[in-house]
Design a protein around this motif. Sequence first.
Motif, PDB file in Angstrom:
ATOM      1  N   TRP A 112       0.858  -1.185   0.000  1.00  0.00           N
ATOM      2  CA  TRP A 112       0.000   0.000   0.000  1.00  0.00           C
ATOM      3  C   TRP A 112       0.899   1.241   0.000  1.00  0.00           C
ATOM      4  N   PRO A 113       1.531   1.539  -1.127  1.00  0.00           N
ATOM      5  CA  PRO A 113       2.488   2.654  -1.185  1.00  0.00           C
ATOM      6  C   PRO A 113       1.845   4.009  -0.920  1.00  0.00           C
ATOM      7  N   GLY A 114       0.530   4.089  -1.023  1.00  0.00           N
ATOM      8  CA  GLY A 114      -0.157   5.347  -0.755  1.00  0.00           C
ATOM      9  C   GLY A 114      -0.410   5.623   0.710  1.00  0.00           C
ATOM     10  N   LEU A 115       0.000   4.711   1.606  1.00  0.00           N
ATOM     11  CA  LEU A 115      -0.200   4.929   3.045  1.00  0.00           C
ATOM     12  C   LEU A 115       0.659   6.105   3.498  1.00  0.00           C
ATOM     13  N   ASP A 116       0.004   7.195   3.897  1.00  0.00           N
ATOM     14  CA  ASP A 116       0.746   8.358   4.388  1.00  0.00           C
ATOM     15  C   ASP A 116       0.633   8.445   5.908  1.00  0.00           C
ATOM     16  N   LEU A 117       1.293   9.460   6.488  1.00  0.00           N
ATOM     17  CA  LEU A 117       1.375   9.547   7.943  1.00  0.00           C
ATOM     18  C   LEU A 117       0.004   9.778   8.574  1.00  0.00           C
ATOM     19  N   ALA A 118      -0.793  10.659   7.992  1.00  0.00           N
ATOM     20  CA  ALA A 118      -2.112  10.939   8.556  1.00  0.00           C
ATOM     21  C   ALA A 118      -2.991   9.689   8.549  1.00  0.00           C
ATOM     22  N   THR A 119      -2.947   8.940   7.461  1.00  0.00           N
ATOM     23  CA  THR A 119      -3.735   7.708   7.383  1.00  0.00           C
ATOM     24  C   THR A 119      -3.193   6.660   8.346  1.00  0.00           C
ATOM     25  N   ALA A 120      -1.870   6.627   8.505  1.00  0.00           N
ATOM     26  CA  ALA A 120      -1.259   5.675   9.433  1.00  0.00           C
ATOM     27  C   ALA A 120      -1.739   5.911  10.859  1.00  0.00           C
ATOM     28  N   TYR A 121      -1.903   7.168  11.256  1.00  0.00           N
ATOM     29  CA  TYR A 121      -2.442   7.445  12.591  1.00  0.00           C
ATOM     30  C   TYR A 121      -3.900   6.993  12.706  1.00  0.00           C
ATOM     31  N   GLN A 122      -4.636   7.038  11.610  1.00  0.00           N
ATOM     32  CA  GLN A 122      -5.994   6.508  11.623  1.00  0.00           C
ATOM     33  C   GLN A 122      -5.972   4.986  11.825  1.00  0.00           C
ATOM     34  N   VAL A 123      -5.035   4.311  11.173  1.00  0.00           N
ATOM     35  CA  VAL A 123      -4.889   2.866  11.355  1.00  0.00           C
ATOM     36  C   VAL A 123      -4.550   2.560  12.813  1.00  0.00           C
ATOM     37  N   GLN A 124      -3.596   3.321  13.363  1.00  0.00           N
ATOM     38  CA  GLN A 124      -3.197   3.132  14.759  1.00  0.00           C
ATOM     39  C   GLN A 124      -4.398   3.259  15.690  1.00  0.00           C
ATOM     40  N   ARG A 125      -5.208   4.292  15.485  1.00  0.00           N
ATOM     41  CA  ARG A 125      -6.356   4.508  16.358  1.00  0.00           C
ATOM     42  C   ARG A 125      -7.394   3.396  16.185  1.00  0.00           C
ATOM     43  N   ARG A 126      -7.581   2.937  14.949  1.00  0.00           N
ATOM     44  CA  ARG A 126      -8.535   1.851  14.717  1.00  0.00           C
ATOM     45  C   ARG A 126      -8.079   0.575  15.416  1.00  0.00           C
ATOM     46  N   LEU A 127      -6.783   0.316  15.370  1.00  0.00           N
ATOM     47  CA  LEU A 127      -6.228  -0.855  16.042  1.00  0.00           C
ATOM     48  C   LEU A 127      -6.488  -0.787  17.551  1.00  0.00           C
ATOM     49  N   ILE A 128      -6.242   0.391  18.139  1.00  0.00           N
ATOM     50  CA  ILE A 128      -6.467   0.554  19.577  1.00  0.00           C
ATOM     51  C   ILE A 128      -7.945   0.472  19.911  1.00  0.00           C
ATOM     52  N   ASP A 129      -8.787   1.018  19.056  1.00  0.00           N
ATOM     53  CA  ASP A 129     -10.233   0.916  19.288  1.00  0.00           C
ATOM     54  C   ASP A 129     -10.680  -0.544  19.341  1.00  0.00           C
ATOM     55  N   ARG A 130     -10.072  -1.378  18.504  1.00  0.00           N
ATOM     56  CA  ARG A 130     -10.409  -2.804  18.529  1.00  0.00           C
ATOM     57  C   ARG A 130      -9.944  -3.453  19.835  1.00  0.00           C
ATOM     58  N   LYS A 131      -8.792  -3.034  20.336  1.00  0.00           N
ATOM     59  CA  LYS A 131      -8.320  -3.559  21.612  1.00  0.00           C
ATOM     60  C   LYS A 131      -9.250  -3.138  22.750  1.00  0.00           C
ATOM     61  N   ILE A 132      -9.703  -1.893  22.706  1.00  0.00           N
ATOM     62  CA  ILE A 132     -10.631  -1.412  23.731  1.00  0.00           C
ATOM     63  C   ILE A 132     -11.940  -2.186  23.662  1.00  0.00           C
ATOM     64  N   ALA A 133     -12.425  -2.428  22.456  1.00  0.00           N
ATOM     65  CA  ALA A 133     -13.659  -3.200  22.290  1.00  0.00           C
ATOM     66  C   ALA A 133     -13.515  -4.611  22.835  1.00  0.00           C
ATOM     67  N   ALA A 134     -12.265  -5.121  22.858  1.00  0.00           N
ATOM     68  CA  ALA A 134     -12.001  -6.461  23.379  1.00  0.00           C
ATOM     69  C   ALA A 134     -11.745  -6.468  24.882  1.00  0.00           C
TER      70      ALA A 134
END
Length: 262
Positions: free
Chosen positions: A30-52
């Motif tokens: 995914w060469p188009g992954l930029d820093l702003a989107t990467a922080y969105q991925v990070q937050r989504r990952l943590i949201d899944r951990k919180i949901a668990a």
Amino acid sequence: MTEWTVDHAAGVLLAAEQERTDRGPITDEWPGLDLATAYQVQRRLIDRKIAAGETIAGVKLGLTSRAKQRRMGIDSPLTAWLTDRMAVRPGEFLDLSTLIHPRVEPEIVFVLGQRLSGPGVTAARAMAAVSEVRAGLEIIDSRFADFRFTLPDVVADNASSARFVVSSEAHRPDGLALDLEACDLEIDGQVADSATGAAVQGHPAEALALAANSLGERGIDLEPGWIVLTGGLTDAVTLKPGMRIVARFTHLGSVVLQVSEG
């Protein structure tokens, strides 16, 4: 062909962590992954951990040394999240079978007594919000093979967060010269590396201010009671079975991590 999205990337990284398998950088696919989107991925990952069932314990800073920033082509640290399930109690054995290829580094740790809301936070304002300073060790464990990643990759991967240990000995920040605070990292009784708090942005308070300002730009406050790992003081050391690691500070005391044999 895989269609990469924030949700898909978070799922891939969470699965790698849970299954204890590493992979190539997401940016290879995914060469188009930029820093702003990467922080969105990070937050989504943590949201899944919180949901668990996990809860936010605080934040950490990564790439706080000037040399590491130059290598990654940035001029300030990155931020990531800590949860309660990442905490290892002092004296508790670390089971390497729960991780992929962990490394450890010593840290100066802040516990917040007041909310910090950026942007615009100065180092002095940041330190005024700190209630305790403690010794710490962070165990990092990239989900990428050989710790090979670009900046967006490591941000999406929550800055390689895995485990952390914080000493039971707490100190008031008043009167501590944290830029001069020295630390010896001992591995099995031998000093492997040494540094002072100046290795972290010149002073750990500068790192805390940068964290508050970076998160503030995304509408996130640092909350009272949160732990802040201000950044590795030395290079990270690869963990091996049976290893005993001690971070020994001049004024903050010591913190110990014992790795299980099996």
